[in-house]
Design a protein around this motif. Sequence first.
Motif, PDB file in Angstrom:
ATOM      1  N   LEU A   1      -4.748  -5.352  -1.997  1.00 42.08           N
ATOM      2  CA  LEU A   1      -5.803  -4.735  -1.196  1.00 42.08           C
ATOM      3  C   LEU A   1      -7.185  -4.964  -1.782  1.00 42.08           C
ATOM      4  CD1 LEU A   1      -4.186  -1.221  -0.601  1.00 42.08           C
ATOM      5  CD2 LEU A   1      -3.806  -3.340   0.680  1.00 42.08           C
TER       6      LEU A   1
ATOM      7  N   ALA B   1       0.863  -1.182   0.000  1.00 42.10           N
ATOM      8  CA  ALA B   1       0.000   0.000   0.000  1.00 42.10           C
ATOM      9  C   ALA B   1       0.894   1.225   0.000  1.00 42.10           C
ATOM     10  CB  ALA B   1      -0.895   0.009   1.233  1.00 42.10           C
TER      11      ALA B   1
ATOM     12  N   PRO C   1      -8.828   2.279  -1.696  1.00 42.18           N
ATOM     13  CA  PRO C   1      -7.791   1.677  -2.541  1.00 42.18           C
ATOM     14  C   PRO C   1      -8.081   1.885  -4.036  1.00 42.18           C
ATOM     15  CG  PRO C   1      -8.700   0.088  -0.970  1.00 42.18           C
ATOM     16  CD  PRO C   1      -9.616   1.255  -0.993  1.00 42.18           C
TER      17      PRO C   1
ATOM     18  N   ASP D   1      -2.560   0.527  -4.826  1.00 44.53           N
ATOM     19  CA  ASP D   1      -2.497  -0.934  -4.627  1.00 44.53           C
ATOM     20  C   ASP D   1      -1.725  -1.548  -5.804  1.00 44.53           C
ATOM     21  OD1 ASP D   1      -3.016  -3.563  -3.966  1.00 44.53           O
ATOM     22  OD2 ASP D   1      -5.141  -3.505  -4.463  1.00 44.53           O
TER      23      ASP D   1
ATOM     24  N   ARG E   1      -9.732  -6.816   0.175  1.00 43.80           N
ATOM     25  CA  ARG E   1      -9.838  -6.485   1.605  1.00 43.80           C
ATOM     26  C   ARG E   1     -10.999  -5.530   1.852  1.00 43.80           C
ATOM     27  NH1 ARG E   1      -7.090 -10.322   4.304  1.00 43.80           N
ATOM     28  NH2 ARG E   1      -5.442 -11.007   2.902  1.00 43.80           N
TER      29      ARG E   1
END
Length: 406
Positions: free
Chosen positions: A403, A52, A374, A398, A406
Motif C-alpha cells: 500500500l 491490507a 496505511p 500494510d 498507493r
Amino acid sequence: MPGNRGVSYEGAGRVEVRETDYPDYELKDGPGVNPANVGRKLPHAAILKSVATNICGSDQHMVRGRTTAPTGLVLGHEITGEVVDTGPDVEFIKTGDLVSVPFNIACGRCRNCKEGKTGICEHVNPDRPGSAYGYVDMGGWVGGQADYVLVPYADWNLLKFPDKDQAMEKILDLAMLADIFPTGFHGCVSAGVQPGSTVYIAGAGPVGLAAACSAFLLGAAVVIVGDLNKERLDQARSFGCETVNVAEGEPKDQIEQILGAPEVDCAVDAVGFEARGHGKDSETERPATVLNTVMDVTRAGGALGIPGLYVTGDPGAADESAQRGSLSIQIGLGWAKSLSFVTGQCPVMRYNRQLMQAILHDRVQIAKAVNATPISLDDAPRGYHEFDEGAARKYVLDPHGMLASR
C-alpha cells in the motif's frame, strides 16, 4: 515456506508483533481456540498473503481489557489479500486472486447461511452461532493482522475483485469491504434509510463514519453525526454531515436546532457497550445511553440499526449487571413508539459485492470518508494506541508494503 508474524494481544493495553505459525489446513490448538475445533480439517480453505488488514474498534474493546480475550490471541478480522495457496477442495478461487474476506466466517451449508444470515453461521463456532477471525469467543480462528492468514470455505467466503490492477488502484477503499463499510451500510438499511430521510448516527468512529457515508449513498437528505471527539466530528463534516457534540448536551436539543424538529426518521447506534453519557455525564461510562437516545430521537414508527458491539461478558464494566451485558434500556419507550430494532453482526456477504461495484465505478469514496491511513505491521502498537486516544483515522496495516506507493 515463508515465515509469519501477527499482532498479538498481550494483556490490557498491550499488543505486540510476534512470530506466529504459518497457516496450515488444520485448526491447531492455541489462544482462544475452542477445544471442539482443535484438529478440524480444512481442505476447503485458502491461504492469503495479507495486502491490507485493518484495526477495528471491536479489536480495541479486547485490547482495552474489556472482554475475556486470552493473551496471545492473534487479532484481526478485516482482511484483504492475495491468494497464495488453496486446499484440495477449493474449486473456483485460484492462486493469484485478489480478494476481500468478510469478517463473518460462514460455511455456506447451514440453514442460516442459506438464508443469507452469514453472521450467525451454525457450523463454525461450537459455542454459539456466529464467528470471526481473531476474536474472543468466536471459535478460535486465527486473526488476519499478520503476514499470512487462512480463510476456510474459500469458494463461499471470498469476494474476488474482477480486475486486479483496477483493484490495487482503489485498494484502500476496497479494504473497507471486509467489515466497516458493509456494517455501516447494514445499520442504515436496518434503520430504513431511503431517499429524503433524516438520519441520526451515534458515533463518529470508523463505523459511524461509514454509516454516514452509506446514508448518503442511500439518498438521505440530512445526516447528523453525534460524538464527543471534535476531530472525529470534523471528519464527519468533511463529507457533508451535520454534527452534534454530545458533551454539550442532549442530542435531541441539538437535532432540533438543525432540523427545526427534535426527531429524525431513522437512527443508527455505531457506539456499542462502552458508551459515555451526554452533557455533564460525558466523562462517565453509561452503556445504555446511546440505545436510549436513539429511541428518544427517532420518530414513532421508525427503526433503529444497531451495528455497535454489545457483549455478554464485560469484566471492566462499572456494575455487575453490565458485566453480564444487562443494561438499563428503556424498552417501554421503544414499545410505545412502535420502533423496530435490528442488532447483531452485519451479514457482510449480503452487501459486499454491490458496495464493491459502487467503489469500482466511482460512486463512493469510503476510504476518504473514514480517513483510511496505511501503516506498517510493525507500527501496529502505535496504531492501536493512537486509535484508542481518539485519532480520527482508520488504520490499515500494510504487512508487505503493497500500500505504501498507493
